[in-house]
Design an enzyme around this catalytic site. Structure first.
Site, PDB file in Angstrom:
ATOM      1  N   SER A 169      41.634  38.533  40.142  1.00  0.00           N
ATOM      2  CA  SER A 169      42.429  37.974  39.060  1.00  0.00           C
ATOM      3  C   SER A 169      41.680  38.125  37.724  1.00  0.00           C
ATOM      4  O   SER A 169      41.437  39.242  37.288  1.00  0.00           O
ATOM      5  CB  SER A 169      42.790  36.520  39.364  1.00  0.00           C
ATOM      6  OG  SER A 169      43.769  36.050  38.468  1.00  0.00           O
ATOM      7  N   ASP A 270      53.057  39.116  44.380  1.00  0.00           N
ATOM      8  CA  ASP A 270      52.357  38.664  43.173  1.00  0.00           C
ATOM      9  C   ASP A 270      53.154  39.059  41.947  1.00  0.00           C
ATOM     10  O   ASP A 270      53.611  40.200  41.829  1.00  0.00           O
ATOM     11  CB  ASP A 270      50.968  39.316  43.157  1.00  0.00           C
ATOM     12  CG  ASP A 270      50.103  38.875  41.990  1.00  0.00           C
ATOM     13  OD1 ASP A 270      50.534  38.018  41.201  1.00  0.00           O
ATOM     14  OD2 ASP A 270      48.981  39.400  41.884  1.00  0.00           O
ATOM     15  N   HIS A 300      49.450  36.238  44.951  1.00  0.00           N
ATOM     16  CA  HIS A 300      48.319  36.406  44.051  1.00  0.00           C
ATOM     17  C   HIS A 300      47.099  35.645  44.556  1.00  0.00           C
ATOM     18  O   HIS A 300      47.198  34.522  45.044  1.00  0.00           O
ATOM     19  CB  HIS A 300      48.686  35.912  42.651  1.00  0.00           C
ATOM     20  CG  HIS A 300      47.607  36.105  41.635  1.00  0.00           C
ATOM     21  ND1 HIS A 300      47.279  37.342  41.127  1.00  0.00           N
ATOM     22  CD2 HIS A 300      46.760  35.222  41.034  1.00  0.00           C
ATOM     23  CE1 HIS A 300      46.295  37.209  40.271  1.00  0.00           C
ATOM     24  NE2 HIS A 300      45.952  35.936  40.197  1.00  0.00           N
TER      25      HIS A 300
END
Length: 328
Positions: A169, A270, A300
């Protein structure tokens, strides 16, 4: 307008909340939770003695730490292990290398790859808006270069010619920018043999179909993504800022960038999926050595949120194959 000392002034109230780990109050106060909030709790009895770890400080001025891991049976080993640098996620705003979920994931990487793993903290927004965290990530690599050549705990086990820079991320976003800055040879005599971008935080002002289709029940929603951007980006910046949109109108061209070998991992469920796929495809179209793997049925940050899951086990195997490709 009532002054701060006015007894009739309303008490400060929460204007931004990031999973309960961070709250921004109406008077500008930032409140951080003392411990990781759900769903970042995992059982802590996962280490069966295969991995040893210790903490260190890599930037005393900013109070930034690193947690270092290595398989226990490395003493006197003839063949040294690859090094995996890991930057945790959290929207540039929350998280720590000491959170149980990130600790569990790094234990698993160290044991199953196997590898020497270093999990770095960095300054968080909104107290430290971007690019502070990107500066810390670069400083972490420079610190690691020096430590790999001088710290016996690392040097005895680690192969300084097989360093892999990874992150999930926000951390995957760092890995991209570090690839652009350092490439494969920017830390000589340490060699970065590859970059691993796990669901990297790339966004833009124009929403993609995967963003528009993201349900309100998703782990990362559009509302949460917008909140992270408001708190983390430089004041006045929008989501086309070069730090979060590598192909934005103000972003530098990547045509001439030597980014080395890159693995991009996306999750099918995601909201960032389309941006991750676009990134890999556009980089490959420029002639970059980029591999894309999309995990079906995952959301995600599944590595950080579910470090002990079967999907994370499959991801570790994908990373292991990528690392093995460096030897080839």
């Amino acid at each position: 307008m009532a002054s701060l000392s006015d007894p009739n002034a309303p008490p400060p109230h929460v204007v931004e909340d990031c999973r309960g780990a961070l709250q921004l109050l109406s008077d500008g106060t930032v409140v951080r939770a003392a411990a990781a909030p759900p769903p970042f709790h995992v059982r802590l009895d996962i280490n069966d003695g295969r991995v040893e770890w210790k903490d260190a400080v890599y930037d005393a001025a900013h109070g930034l730490g690193v947690r270092m891991y290595r398989p226990a049976a490395t003493g006197g080993a003839e063949e040294k292990l690859p090094v995996v640098v890991y930057f945790h996620g959290g929207g540039f705003c929350i998280g720590s290398c000491t959170w149980p979920n990130f600790h569990a994931g790094c234990l698993r990487l160290a044991a199953e790859l196997p590898a020497v793993v270093l999990s770095f903290d960095y300054r968080l927004a909104p107290e430290h808006r971007l690019p502070a965290a990107h500066e810390d990530a670069a400083a972490a690599l420079i610190w690691l270069r020096d430590q790999l050549l001088s710290d016996p705990w690392l040097a005895d086990a680690a192969d300084a010619r097989k360093v892999f820079v990874s992150g999930e991320s926000a951390g995957g976003n760092f890995a991209h920018h570090l690839a652009v800055r350092f490439g494969a040879a920017g830390l000589d005599p340490v060699r970065v043999a590859g970059y691993v971008l796990l669901m990297p935080a790339f966004i833009s002002e124009r929403p993609t179909p995967s963003e528009l289709a993201a349900p309100a029940t998703a782990f990362l929603t559009r509302d949460m993504c917008d909140r992270y951007c408001r708190l983390a980006l430089p004041a006045g910046a929008d989501k086309d800022h070069p730090l979060v949109n590598p192909f934005g109108p103000a972003s530098r061209s990547l045509e001439a960038a030597d980014v080395g070998r890159v693995l991009v991992v996306a999750a099918d469920g995601d909201l960032l999926r389309d941006k991750n796929v676009e990134y890999a495809e556009r980089m490959k179209a420029m002639g970059k050595d980029v591999e894309l793997v999309v995990f079906a049925g995952e959301e995600h940050a599944f590595f950080g949120v579910k470090p002990m899951s079967a999907a994370t086990g499959e991801l570790v195997e994908v990373i292991r194959r990528f690392i093995a490709g460096a030897a080839a």
